[in-house]
Design an enzyme around this catalytic site. Sequence first.
Site, mmCIF file in Angstrom:
data_model
loop_
_atom_site.group_PDB
_atom_site.id
_atom_site.type_symbol
_atom_site.label_atom_id
_atom_site.label_comp_id
_atom_site.label_asym_id
_atom_site.label_seq_id
_atom_site.Cartn_x
_atom_site.Cartn_y
_atom_site.Cartn_z
ATOM 1 N N ILE B 65 -28.418 57.943 -28.859
ATOM 2 C CA ILE B 65 -28.702 56.502 -28.908
ATOM 3 C C ILE B 65 -27.572 55.749 -29.632
ATOM 4 C CG2 ILE B 65 -31.232 56.575 -28.677
ATOM 5 C CD1 ILE B 65 -31.378 56.541 -31.782
ATOM 6 N N PRO B 66 -26.349 55.783 -29.077
ATOM 7 C CA PRO B 66 -25.261 55.048 -29.741
ATOM 8 C C PRO B 66 -25.595 53.559 -29.809
ATOM 9 C CG PRO B 66 -24.623 55.683 -27.509
ATOM 10 C CD PRO B 66 -25.911 56.378 -27.800
ATOM 11 N N HIS B 67 -25.443 52.992 -31.000
ATOM 12 C CA HIS B 67 -25.768 51.574 -31.122
ATOM 13 C C HIS B 67 -24.931 50.930 -32.219
ATOM 14 C CE1 HIS B 67 -28.504 53.767 -33.838
ATOM 15 N NE2 HIS B 67 -28.347 52.731 -34.656
ATOM 16 N N GLY B 68 -24.925 49.613 -32.235
ATOM 17 C CA GLY B 68 -24.166 48.910 -33.265
ATOM 18 C C GLY B 68 -24.610 47.470 -33.394
#
Lengths: 529, 148
Positions: B65-68
């Site tokens: 779940i790559p997020h920013g």
Amino acid sequence: MTEAMTRLVLQLALIITAARLGGYLFSRLRLPAVLGELVAGMVIGPYALGGLIPFHHEPLFALMQGGIPLSPELYGIATVASILLLFLSGLETDLAAFLRYSAVGSLVGIGGLIAAFGLGDLCAVWFGLAENFMDPTALFLGTISTATSVGITARILTEKRKMSSPEGVSILAGAVLDDVLGIVILAIVVGMTKVAGTAGHINWGQIGWIATKAIGFWLVATALGLLLARRITAVFKKFKSPDIITAFCFGLALFLAGLSEMAGLAMIIGAYITGLALSRTDLAHELQERLHGVYTLLVPVFFCTMGMLVDFSAMRGIFVFGLFFSLIAVAAKVIGCGLPAYLTKFNLRGSLRIGLGMLPRGEVALIVAGIGLTAGVITQQVFGVAIMMTLFTTLLAPPLLIQAFKGGTGLRRPEKEPGRETSSIEIELPSPDIAEFLRNRFIRALRREEFYVNRLHHAALAYQVRKDDILFMLVQENSTLRITAAEQHQRVARLMLLEELLSLSDLLDATQKMKSLQSMGSDLVSDLF
Amino acid sequence: MNLKKILSRDTILPELQADTKQGVIEEMVDFLAATGKLTDRTAALRAVLDREAKMSTGMQHGIAIPHGKTDAVNQLLVAVAIKRDGVDFAALDEKPSHIFIMTLSPENHTGPHIQFLAEISKVLSNPELREKLIRTADPDKMLTLLTT
């Protein structure tokens, strides 16, 4: 106009101060504050000291014509306070438990109603105040002794944190039904009295219409409230301001209170229904917290004005009847409400708690008595008896109730609450300061995700976190953070906590970029000496 | 939370070309940039990589779940991507990741951003659904799987 307003402002100054002082003194004596507020009202009321304080050549609290010896302005403020009180009572109700206990609550309400009405009515016959059971005076005395004033019990149960107990919920469910049926009976009795006064026969059609309207309003408003509460609050939430949301919700309570009165029920019923409907939404705790300030200021005014209605001189002469009527009123509720409770879920202790919780009569009894007095159905003396009974039951209930709620369960078989299996996530941090930092970051992140985070009053660092169906608890104990949530709601809590935990590394980087602490400290204290 | 309101056919990338962690993230950010809702591609990429640097968002069972958080977006942007062969994403269970959910959320705006991740992770906790999602190449079917 200006004189009336000046009078009101001065009256309020005295009431607010006296009520608080009375409440304070009584709580010092380990008695419920509400009693102190009532007694303060008696002392400063128009029948006592209030009648002696001069204002523009007449007493500050002048006696008014009709059943209610207070100015309409002051009574208006007391009415708003009673609406607020019942709105908050509704909000505090655990609806799941309410529904689970509504069957028992209904039996409790009906039992108390039949016993109180029957015995109250018969009392008038026994003492020769009425010729027979259907005599208007007897019917009025029966009606006066029916309606439980749930406000006093609700406040004591809230103070003792017993509102959500099986007994507490049964009392509330019973009192709500009791109130509705009490008003229906009032409508019927008033209808009967009017008809009896003219044609001599009873207009059942009209009475039936009044009853249908009252019960219909209750059922429709409750059902719609429960169905639409979330949609309504979703619209309110679009304004993104808790202040606006609170104002809209209280506005809704006032609106329903007005509608409720127009349908022939008491205003407090509409307010309670609104509270009950909103208690299922994530706003419940937020509303309680935001209205708390108004509550502490306004609700003592209500109890104080109730005390002010007491006319000591009216009690002279019929003291014995008054005492008997009061004792009968006590017995009627304890037995009438206790028996159905005992026959269903509760043991003797629980049944007694419920009976005692249904004991206090208050605003509705006084309002009913006032209607009887202005209609000329009851005399000033019988009105005095009604006040005496209200006072007697109101003064008697709190100490007995507090005593009764000591000890173990009131249920025959302790129940397990269904569907509430929760588990906890715990993280141990190196120090309480770091735990506090993380807790604050986590709370800020929760609010950014549109969660409502409210600190619980009774516990040091315990918070309730709510959004729609999601509900969890956040507690900090020294350097440990603990989240308690149902399994299905743990994901969001875990993911958010992880993000905030990782933000600690930002803090670490930032501190490393700081000038040395020594030189920062030197800058702060240089030139001080 | 209703995933249908956030996910659509246009948010799904049925087969990733990249075969490294950095490549997957860049490809997904480019995919989001192509929607025109991203004002600054570089800032968005930096936000996701900074978050990855703190701790990998490669979870268990092939999910990442790559997020920013970045001001390069003014509302929640979501992309769902699949890599059938899997990519080493430095996952918790050290297995290759196949399903990627990327979210970009504005720095200081309120909204249910993490809640979206929680909700979709609940859907993906079903092993059968994960299997079907990886096997399907049709974005419509993938959307149906995720939202029903």
